[in-house]
Motif scaffolding. Structure first.
Motif, short mmCIF file in Angstrom:
data_model
loop_
_atom_site.label_atom_id
_atom_site.label_comp_id
_atom_site.label_asym_id
_atom_site.label_seq_id
_atom_site.Cartn_x
_atom_site.Cartn_y
_atom_site.Cartn_z
N ASP A 1 0.73 -1.31 0.10
CA ASP A 1 -0.07 0.01 0.01
C ASP A 1 0.86 1.24 -0.08
N ALA A 2 2.10 1.28 0.87
CA ALA A 2 2.86 2.40 0.97
C ALA A 2 3.43 2.73 -0.56
N MET A 3 3.97 1.66 -0.93
CA MET A 3 4.58 1.76 -2.50
C MET A 3 3.74 2.41 -3.44
N VAL A 4 2.39 1.66 -3.38
CA VAL A 4 1.37 2.06 -4.38
C VAL A 4 1.11 3.78 -4.35
N GLN A 5 0.95 4.04 -2.98
CA GLN A 5 0.95 5.42 -2.59
C GLN A 5 2.11 6.40 -3.03
N ASP A 6 3.24 5.83 -2.91
CA ASP A 6 4.30 6.84 -3.06
C ASP A 6 4.43 6.91 -4.68
N LEU A 7 4.17 5.51 -5.34
CA LEU A 7 4.42 5.90 -6.85
C LEU A 7 3.30 6.77 -7.43
N GLU A 8 2.08 6.52 -6.91
CA GLU A 8 1.02 7.48 -7.45
C GLU A 8 1.54 9.09 -7.16
N SER A 9 1.64 9.25 -6.11
CA SER A 9 2.14 10.98 -5.94
C SER A 9 3.01 11.22 -6.77
N LYS A 10 4.19 10.27 -7.20
CA LYS A 10 5.42 10.86 -8.03
C LYS A 10 4.79 11.00 -9.25
N PHE A 11 4.17 9.89 -9.90
CA PHE A 11 3.29 9.93 -11.15
C PHE A 11 2.63 11.14 -11.39
N ARG A 12 2.07 11.62 -10.36
CA ARG A 12 0.81 12.72 -10.27
C ARG A 12 1.84 14.06 -10.54
N ARG A 13 3.00 14.10 -9.87
CA ARG A 13 3.65 15.27 -9.87
C ARG A 13 4.29 15.49 -11.09
N PRO B 1 11.82 1.07 -8.00
CA PRO B 1 10.98 2.03 -8.10
C PRO B 1 11.69 3.27 -8.45
N GLU B 2 12.73 3.62 -8.28
CA GLU B 2 13.39 5.06 -8.70
C GLU B 2 13.49 4.84 -10.35
N ALA B 3 13.96 3.64 -10.84
CA ALA B 3 14.32 3.31 -12.11
C ALA B 3 13.04 3.36 -12.95
N LEU B 4 11.88 2.98 -12.15
CA LEU B 4 10.54 2.85 -13.01
C LEU B 4 10.24 4.56 -13.18
N ILE B 5 10.21 5.10 -11.99
CA ILE B 5 9.88 6.73 -12.14
C ILE B 5 10.44 7.35 -13.20
N ASN B 6 12.13 7.07 -13.30
CA ASN B 6 12.80 7.76 -14.19
C ASN B 6 12.31 7.43 -15.47
N ARG B 7 12.06 6.30 -15.83
CA ARG B 7 11.97 5.64 -17.13
C ARG B 7 10.34 5.99 -17.81
N LEU B 8 9.51 6.32 -16.90
CA LEU B 8 8.10 6.65 -17.17
C LEU B 8 7.90 8.14 -17.07
N THR B 9 8.78 8.84 -16.72
CA THR B 9 8.56 10.28 -16.34
C THR B 9 9.61 11.18 -17.11
N ALA B 10 10.49 10.39 -17.93
CA ALA B 10 11.41 11.01 -18.61
C ALA B 10 11.17 12.26 -19.62
#
Lengths: 429, 429
Positions: free
Chosen positions: A351-363, A420-429
């Motif tokens: 749950d915590a990871m989902v919430q963290d990823l959601e807010s990073k994607f949203r930003r 998770p860091e690499a994921l965010i980098n890959r999808l928000t670059a």
């Protein structure tokens, strides 16, 4: 968005009334529901896609110098009598009588309304050219509506209308729309082939229809291989070359007369998503849309009209982009960019990871749908495949122990495990 | 946008058919044109305002947890027969017969369609609550349509529908909408006073209408002065206190029975722009919208519906914000943020300054309309006043020699001379 709070009624079975794959998938994936024959309600997921398609069309019309208006759906019969089309139109026109017994109709198109606006507003050649567009629902009372939104009765069109002083200006407006259309479809991931077409009841002497290629398309299409090498997003496209390239649907194609050498002739299946017309002074003469010219004389303006089937495009996109598991949305029209699958809702780390990823994607401006339902993993994978989000991220307790999540690309099926860091980098670059 | 290339047909004379100021100004400022009685086309400037109003409504609905759908304008008669409203509705309902002689209608509201979607999609109490909204054109065949878009026949509404398991949930949904409405109107610069209302033919036992205050409003309104001190944008509004404050239109107001002390009673004129209803199980029982409850029994869902007159709001905004010279748009709904008046088009320094300011404003996300027409200054000032842009910037050769331009605030009439740099800083801060 959390799926547990969303309105997404998925169907397990393929509804028997749906004959083609886009209709089946739009019902199964909860995009639309039929209200009556050929008339649909758009549910939240489907309406998001429709609005994205609409917005791409709008941006390209604005970029081409058109101005957006909105004309009413209910029109007075008088202006159709003026143009001479009231009797021609037959039973496809939904005719209505209001409480004062006035003859009205639900507009199947808007040439008459726009010509009426124009003649009341523009009086001088100095105010030309003009190009006005709208994105509006129309109605055609088809005898046998079918194929879902591909051939519905109430449907969303972008239609625009150009007004020019002379033939040269009119051809220029036509060419501008021709190029804008190629770009519009390309932005949705679609290759559109422009084909010279009959003008039919709308009148005029110059017309092209735009067919997008899809394996399950409604008609066979033949075209010059040169189309496959053209970058439709380029700013320096050669309009004359484009218009000269061979392309025809099967009812127009004559192998004996075809000018393209066999090794350069391609065939495929097409779906018509746009149609452009130059019809000269047909409406301006009939309805008195005149401007004062440079020498003080009245001149009937040269007109053209240009249509894109906006709701039809949602079906056409699915025809072009799907597999056995469901829809594969191109990113620019996807209802959500990323589907986050929480394999164990209630698990603290998940749950915590989902919430963290959601807010990073949203930003980063990425729209995320979280599958937080209490369902088995297989049902969740199937649901996210079915609704066709471009990227899927799987979050489970086992992966999190090793600090990894799984990323799947819907279009290729390719899966990678990454942090998770690499994921965010890959999808928000 | 350059006015010389825009479609903005201004009228010099006030059209005699327009009785109220908003109707007069919408015609004169080129926002709308009548197509038939009570039916209008929205021209580019008017449609920009309509879309801004629509977008504010959409954002506040999304923020309140509602999901957007789009239901068709043409509905089947059957579902209205099921709910029992088909005969009740009388001549205001535009009844239509399609080519197969099926009885259809142009929806004046969508309770039946949404209830039909709900009952086919939601089967368990676990999927509640739900709150679905749409922004869609509706039709009411008024006997005497008048006052422009304030009482048209084809009009744009935001309507939403809540579905809850029990009365407590339904009241909670109602209260959420109550607060969302206050915030929505406030974002457009409007103070809305919620007034307890009769539920009428829609049914139910709890209803409020929202009246915005405007000197030229359609009905007298009486309300507790406490409303004037409330910050409707606050996140901690006390719903019970708000619902307990006195407010009534003249047909409901009884000075003898009014509980508010005279020194706290305010009066003004109001325009109804929203209406919310809780109507319990009226439609769910009639149409069989049942869910399985926690104990396995079928339960008819509790429903509410909530409307905002989106196209009406454009008229209401003008009633609230205008003067003798024209419209005074609040910034959040203004069609352009700034009007740049070029006093001498063709003058090199003026043209260069206009172009420079335009690109700086654009980069700051401010939408600019440039009056580059070959007109005398007085006509340009009058045009920009009439269409009501919040800020006017005057660029002339004399000022530019001293390195200054003039800025005028439309609402206050206040003028200042300042350097182009100071101008940009002031309007893009």
């Amino acid at each position: 968005m959390r799926l547990s709070r969303y309105f997404l009624p998925l169907l397990k079975e393929t509804p028997s009334e749906a004959q083609i794959v886009s209709h089946q998938l739009m019902l199964r994936a909860g995009l639309i529901r039929q209200s009556s024959a050929g008339i649909y309600s758009w549910l939240p997921l489907g309406y998001k896609v429709l609005r994205k398609v609409e917005q791409i069309v709008r941006e390209e019309m604005d970029a081409a110098g058109c101005h957006e208006v909105l004309m009413p759906s209910i029109q007075p019969a008088e202006i159709w009598q003026e143009s001479g089309r009231y009797d021609d139109y037959g039973k496809e026109m939904l005719r209505i009588t209001d409480r004062h017994d006035r003859a009205m109709l639900y507009g199947p198109t808007h040439e008459e309304v726009i010509t009426d606006i124009f003649r009341r507003s523009i009086k001088s050649y100095k105010d030309l050219p003009q190009n006005l567009y709208q994105i509006q629902w129309k109605f055609r009372d088809e005898v046998r509506p079918r194929f879902g939104v591909m051939r519905g009765r109430e449907f969303l069109m972008k239609d625009n209308y150009s007004f020019d002083l002379d033939r040269e200006g009119a051809i220029n407006s036509y060419n501008t729309m021709f190029l804008a259309y190629l770009k519009t479809f390309k932005r949705m991931g679609l290759t559109a082939i422009p084909m010279r077409a009959e003008t039919g009841p709308i009148g005029g002497d110059l017309s092209h229809e735009f067919q997008i290629l899809a394996e399950t398309g409604e008609s066979a299409a033949y075209y010059d291989a040169a189309f496959e090498d053209i970058d439709f997003m380029a700013d320096d496209l050669d309009i004359d070359q484009l218009k000269s390239l061979y392309a025809a649907t099967d009812d127009q194609h004559d192998p004996a007369a075809c000018s393209v050498p066999a090794d350069r002739l391609r065939s495929g299946r097409g779906i018509e998503v746009g149609h452009i017309f130059n019809f000269g002074t047909k409406y301006s003469k009939a309805m008195g849309a005149l401007v004062t010219g440079p020498d003080g004389q009245d001149i009937a303006v040269e007109m053209g009209s240009y249509g894109i089937g906006v709701s039809r495009l949602v079906g056409a996109l699915i025809e072009a982009f799907h597999d056995d598991n469901g829809i594969i949305w191109p990113e620019p029209v996807a209802p959500f960019d990323v589907g986050l699958i929480n394999l164990r809702p209630g698990d603290e780390a998940c749950d915590a990871m989902v919430q963290d990823l959601e807010s990073k994607f949203r930003r980063a401006g990425r729209d995320v749908l979280i599958d937080d339902r209490d369902e088995r993993p297989g049902a969740k994978f199937a649901a996210i495949d079915l609704i066709g989000l471009p990227w899927q991220v799987v979050i489970g307790p086992r992966g999190l122990k090793d600090g990894i999540v799984e990323l799947k690309e819907r279009a290729t099926g390719e899966r990678v495990e990454l942090s998770p860091e690499a994921l965010i980098n890959r999808l928000t670059a």
